[in-house]
Enzyme design. Structure first.
Site, PDB file in Angstrom:
ATOM      1  N   LYS A   1       0.844  -1.201   0.000  1.00  0.00           N
ATOM      2  CA  LYS A   1       0.000   0.000   0.000  1.00  0.00           C
ATOM      3  C   LYS A   1       0.877   1.247   0.000  1.00  0.00           C
ATOM      4  O   LYS A   1       1.722   1.425   0.868  1.00  0.00           O
ATOM      5  CB  LYS A   1      -0.907  -0.008   1.230  1.00  0.00           C
ATOM      6  CG  LYS A   1      -1.711   1.274   1.431  1.00  0.00           C
ATOM      7  CD  LYS A   1      -2.475   1.242   2.760  1.00  0.00           C
ATOM      8  CE  LYS A   1      -3.107   2.579   3.075  1.00  0.00           C
ATOM      9  NZ  LYS A   1      -3.771   2.599   4.400  1.00  0.00           N
TER      10      LYS A   1
ATOM     11  N   LYS B   1      -9.805  13.018   8.547  1.00  0.00           N
ATOM     12  CA  LYS B   1      -9.301  12.571   9.841  1.00  0.00           C
ATOM     13  C   LYS B   1      -9.235  13.747  10.822  1.00  0.00           C
ATOM     14  O   LYS B   1      -9.136  14.910  10.406  1.00  0.00           O
ATOM     15  CB  LYS B   1      -7.885  12.002   9.692  1.00  0.00           C
ATOM     16  CG  LYS B   1      -7.776  10.701   8.943  1.00  0.00           C
ATOM     17  CD  LYS B   1      -6.321  10.295   8.819  1.00  0.00           C
ATOM     18  CE  LYS B   1      -6.182   8.977   8.080  1.00  0.00           C
ATOM     19  NZ  LYS B   1      -6.659   7.830   8.870  1.00  0.00           N
TER      20      LYS B   1
ATOM     21  N   ARG C   1      -7.725  -0.284   1.152  1.00  0.00           N
ATOM     22  CA  ARG C   1      -8.282  -1.485   0.526  1.00  0.00           C
ATOM     23  C   ARG C   1      -8.737  -1.214  -0.911  1.00  0.00           C
ATOM     24  O   ARG C   1      -8.808  -2.129  -1.728  1.00  0.00           O
ATOM     25  CB  ARG C   1      -9.433  -2.017   1.382  1.00  0.00           C
ATOM     26  CG  ARG C   1     -10.620  -1.087   1.514  1.00  0.00           C
ATOM     27  CD  ARG C   1     -11.471  -1.373   2.744  1.00  0.00           C
ATOM     28  NE  ARG C   1     -10.801  -0.954   3.968  1.00  0.00           N
ATOM     29  CZ  ARG C   1     -11.304  -1.126   5.197  1.00  0.00           C
ATOM     30  NH1 ARG C   1     -12.470  -1.706   5.348  1.00  0.00           N
ATOM     31  NH2 ARG C   1     -10.630  -0.718   6.257  1.00  0.00           N
TER      32      ARG C   1
END
Length: 510
Positions: A267, A279, A353
């Site tokens: 990743k 965030k 993901r």
């Protein structure tokens, strides 16, 4: 740093410093006893007077010890002998190297490698000593205008073995340890760089430089290439960023063309704001480490190339920033992945993901023997396992066991979590084939379950390194993990390949 292996008596070493161990309470190790005998109980008298107890992490530097040829003798505390295991051994090496680097001597001869560590041979002890030594001396000060310079830095370390018959194994392990440490250094240097330096383009340039240095094949796909391939989930993460995304393909060809490759997927989110699902600001600076999976794949490939492992290895690195912006993907958007499966984006901060799933689909074209992806994927893994163990999930138990054993051998440990179909229920979506999050419960497992949907055509394992790839707070910095685990996994595969190559082929009957 220069390393060497030697077999010889400690009192006869002409060195700036000889290092021996002391167990609690005030018990000299075997090399220490040899020096003490030559010095006519000089060390024993010091210990008897209470100058040192032998507690782990302590050290006592002595000058001009009678009966020795070295300028100094360093006593390193080992703790209780019955409790001296891998962790304590590594701590002793750390203490020794840190102290040696502060003495002003250019070299040191370390006899701690002769110590007995349960179920660990001389190869393990030397390999770990080299890795720990370079970890201890590592500094990231490239961006400082004034660097903290060591007055007379340590330049050479010699590790001792008890018998000359151990020299060959120790020298081989020394080379392995150096390669692993160099791989870790590459990972740390890349991960420690801030996001304004380490962009997807910079990461691609470093991959190209690595390929040139170690004769690897490299290809870098741009946005247009990814669009043609249908890597829409990857590109959806890149929509809010001004930095162009990249997809890096690196190949180490150490075996024949007919040998199936091991594929490592890393990743590479070079900075993660969370996107539209922004965030919190506190500690967001640490999101520069969200490309640690990519950096670990590059580091592992470097180590494998340095060791010239007889394997075919493919490194796949999807890399982009995850930023908010007018063009950014929104919660509720539905994206069609490269595999054709549709994904409902419920949270844009679950972006890792999304770039990995397209990379896992791309991996199919290599007809891999196995695929291992590496990612700082979930905060849930930090809650579950802390900063000690890497989270491991797999669709193949044999592959999972290989990785767990490699982690134990490397002292870069992982812990397996279930990948049961029951957890797939949490990823159901009324509008797409799958949602990109599964709620608060079992977040690490549901993230792996998402990836598993794209890895059904081969043996696959997933390493969640969110808790182990870097440290936060005042001691902020990359740890270099899981380069040791991955490299030991590859070393194990290489050893198996060599054994199989040596087996005589059975003759066919006429």
């Amino acid at each position: 740093m220069e390393f060497s292996i030697k077999s010889g008596s400690p009192e006869k070493q002409r060195s700036a410093c000889v290092v021996v161990g002391v167990f609690e309470p005030r018990k000299l190790s075997a090399p220490g006893e040899v020096i003490d005998k030559a010095a006519q109980q000089y060390l024993a008298d010091l210990l008897r007077r209470g100058d040192m107890e032998g507690k782990a992490g302590t050290a006592l530097l002595l000058h001009n010890v009678p009966g020795t040829l070295a300028d100094r003798v360093l006593l390193v505390g080992l703790g209780k002998e019955k409790e001296f295991h891998e962790k304590e051994y590594r701590q002793a090496i750390t203490t020794a190297v840190r102290t040696l680097n502060e003495t002003g001597g250019f070299d040191g001869t370390i006899y701690l490698t002769e110590l007995s560590v349960k179920k660990r041979d001389i190869g393990w002890r030397v390999r770990q000593a080299v890795i720990v030594a370079l970890e201890t001396l590592y500094r990231f000060d490239q961006l400082k205008s004034k660097k903290d310079e060591v007055r007379r830095p340590l330049r050479k370390l010699t590790f001792s073995v008890t018998r000359r018959g151990e020299l060959a194994a120790a020298e081989s392990a020394m080379g392995e340890g150096y390669a692993i440490a160099e791989g870790q250094k590459l990972m740390k240097d890349l991960a420690n760089l801030p996001g304004n330096y380490c962009t997807p383009t910079y990461l691609a340039e470093q991959a190209q430089a690595l390929a040139k240095e170690h004769n690897l094949a490299v290809e870098v796909l741009d946005r247009a290439d990814m669009e043609k391939l249908g890597m829409n989930t990857l590109l959806s993460v890149a929509q809010g960023s001004h930095q162009p995304p990249k997809f890096i393909v690196l190949r180490h060809r150490g075996a024949g063309k007919d040998v199936k490759p091991i594929v490592l997927v890393g990743k590479g989110i070079t900075f993660d704001t969370g996107g539209i699902s922004l965030k919190p600001g506190l500690e967001m600076d640490e999101m520069k480490y969200d490309m640690s999976g990519a950096a670990s794949v590059l580091g592992t490939l470097k180590a494998a190339a340095m060791m010239q492992l007889p394997l075919n290895i493919v490194g796949l690195i999807p890399t982009t920033e995850n930023m908010p912006g007018g063009g950014a993907t929104k919660p509720g958007d539905v994206i069609t992945s490269m595999s054709g499966q549709t994904v409902e984006i419920l949270n844009t901060d679950a972006e890792g993901r999304l770039i990995l799933c397209d990379a896992l689909t791309y991996a199919e074209r290599f007809e891999p023997d196995c695929v291992v992806d590496v990612a700082t994927l979930t905060g849930a893994c930090v809650v579950a396992l802390g900063n000690v163990a890497t989270g491991l999930t797999a669709n193949n138990e044999s592959l999972a066991r290989e990785l767990l054993d490699a982690g134990q051998n490397a002292y870069d440990r992982a812990w397996q979590l279930p990948l049961w179909d029951d957890y797939q229920e949490q990823l159901k979506s009324p509008f797409a084939d799958v949602a990109n999050i599964g709620g608060r419960m079992a977040g690490t497992i549901t993230a792996a379950c998402f990836l598993a949907r794209f890895a059904q055509k081969y043996n696959w394992a997933h390493l969640d390194i969110a808790g182990t790839a870097y440290r936060g707070g005042e001691k902020k910095g990359s740890t270099g993990r899981p380069v040791p685990l991955l490299t030991h996994f590859l070393m194990g595969r290489a050893a198996t390949a060599k054994q199989q190559a040596k087996k005589p082929r059975s003759k066919k009957k006429a």
